[in-house]
Design an enzyme around this catalytic site. Structure first.
Site, mmCIF file in Angstrom:
data_model
loop_
_atom_site.group_PDB
_atom_site.id
_atom_site.type_symbol
_atom_site.label_atom_id
_atom_site.label_comp_id
_atom_site.label_asym_id
_atom_site.label_seq_id
_atom_site.Cartn_x
_atom_site.Cartn_y
_atom_site.Cartn_z
ATOM 1 N N GLY A 1 0.820 -1.195 0.000
ATOM 2 C CA GLY A 1 0.000 0.000 0.000
ATOM 3 C C GLY A 1 0.857 1.250 0.000
ATOM 4 N N CYS A 2 0.263 2.379 -0.382
ATOM 5 C CA CYS A 2 1.037 3.621 -0.511
ATOM 6 C C CYS A 2 1.544 4.119 0.841
ATOM 7 C CB CYS A 2 0.209 4.681 -1.210
ATOM 8 S SG CYS A 2 -1.422 4.993 -0.492
#
Length: 342
Positions: free
Chosen positions: A144-145
């Site tokens: 995920g970012c």
């Protein structure tokens, strides 16, 4: 040439992935799928992608997607597993969603709901041991970012024993593209411009267990962190301020040395010169991570700040980096360290 299919091509991450693939010398784009926008020309959804002027979005048909050598899944969380189950087993897959990131089924149920699909190799190659794992994998879970920005900031100081694993606080701001392309009142320009706001406060953001899982593996003990995300009035970028209680006596030099030692050979991670702090504008459009650190002697805490482009290193660029490693190519192929400015 290697052929790659992209499911979820109408989203921001899918569009960014196609932009990067257009510049890759050894990968050509095959089938592109986009759920509710199937049948539309790609350029009607992404007018910037003029190179794909003749490409029409299709449905996420596993047989069509699986005809490629490589499949990228840029789908909403919870939708990848059903497609993967119907793909040929020999096809390499990089999932940009969360379906295969978490090891603990309880974490999945708590933060995402539904049935846990299992865990794949975690594609954050800059962390210890993961590049080799990605190189031999056929299925990789793209991080995920927020998890990317936070894990890369904190892993070196945890691995070096410079901070306590049970007292970590992270406050991170993200651009609006991190919320996806689905229409929402909270993302209207009149709501976002000129304003910042916190959301999913109190340990409920879905990247929390992912961050703890990745950092626990590096620390060799359970990591607990408090995470507060902020929505910033910009289209892309993440800046994460990560603080942790110092473990015994430490110095600013020891902290920065830990970062430099960890990433000295990493093409996409830059520890900035002393006195320079990460900013989202410097990494826009790039696969880079910028880091800087300080030791707050007054509070006895280590501070590490990171900046990434959430759509590139936080999603599409990292997915392409993982694909390059899986295919035995130069992992920087088709990617840039340099941001776009102004």
């Amino acid at each position: 040439m290697i052929t790659a299919s992209v499911a979820g091509a109408s989203g921001y991450a899918g569009g960014e992935l196609l932009r990067l693939l257009a510049g890759h010398p050894l990968i050509e784009v095959g089938a592109v799928a986009a759920g509710g926008r199937a049948g539309e020309p790609l350029v009607a959804v992404h007018p910037n992608l003029v190179e794909y002027g003749d490409l029409v979005l299709g449905t996420a048909d596993p047989e069509r997607l699986g005809a490629a050598d490589l499949v990228f899944l840029a789908l909403p969380h919870g939708e990848s597993a059903a497609i993967v189950a119907q793909l040929p087993s020999h096809v390499r897959v990089v999932d940009l969603g969360a379906d295969f990131r978490l090891a603990d089924p309880v974490d999945w149920t708590t933060y995402y709901g539904g049935t846990h699909a299992g865990q794949w190799t975690y594609g954050l190659s800059e962390l210890p041991g993961l590049r080799a794992a990605v190189a031999t994998a056929t299925h990789v879970a793209n991080p995920g970012c927020y998890a990317t920005a936070v894990a890369l900031a904190l892993a070196p100081v945890l691995g070096a024993g410079l901070v306590e694993a049970d007292d970590i606080v992270v406050v991170a701001a993200s651009g609006t593209s991190g919320a996806g392309r689905k229409a929402s009142d909270a993302l209207l320009a009149s709501q976002v411009m000129g304003s910042m706001s916190a959301y999913k406060v109190g340990g409920v953001h879905q990247h929390t267990p992912e961050m703890e899982q990745a950092l626990s593996a590096v620390a060799g003990t359970d990591v607990t962190l408090s995470f507060t995300p902020l929505l910033a009035p910009m289209p892309r970028g993440i800046v994460a301020t990560c603080t942790a209680k110092a473990a015994g006596r430490t110095t600013a030099d020891a902290v920065r040395d830990a970062l430099r030692d960890a990433y000295a050979a990493e093409p996409f991670v830059t520890v900035l010169p002393d006195g320079h702090w990460p900013q989202t504008s410097s990494v826009a459009g790039s696969n880079s991570v910028h880091l800087q650190a300080a030791y707050d002697a007054h509070a006895g805490r280590v501070v590490v700040v990171s900046a990434i482009d959430n759509l590139v290193k936080g999603a599409a660029g990292q997915a392409l980096q993982n694909a390059n490693i899986m295919l035995g190519l130069d992992e920087a192929m088709g990617l840039s360290r340099n941001g776009v400015a102004p």
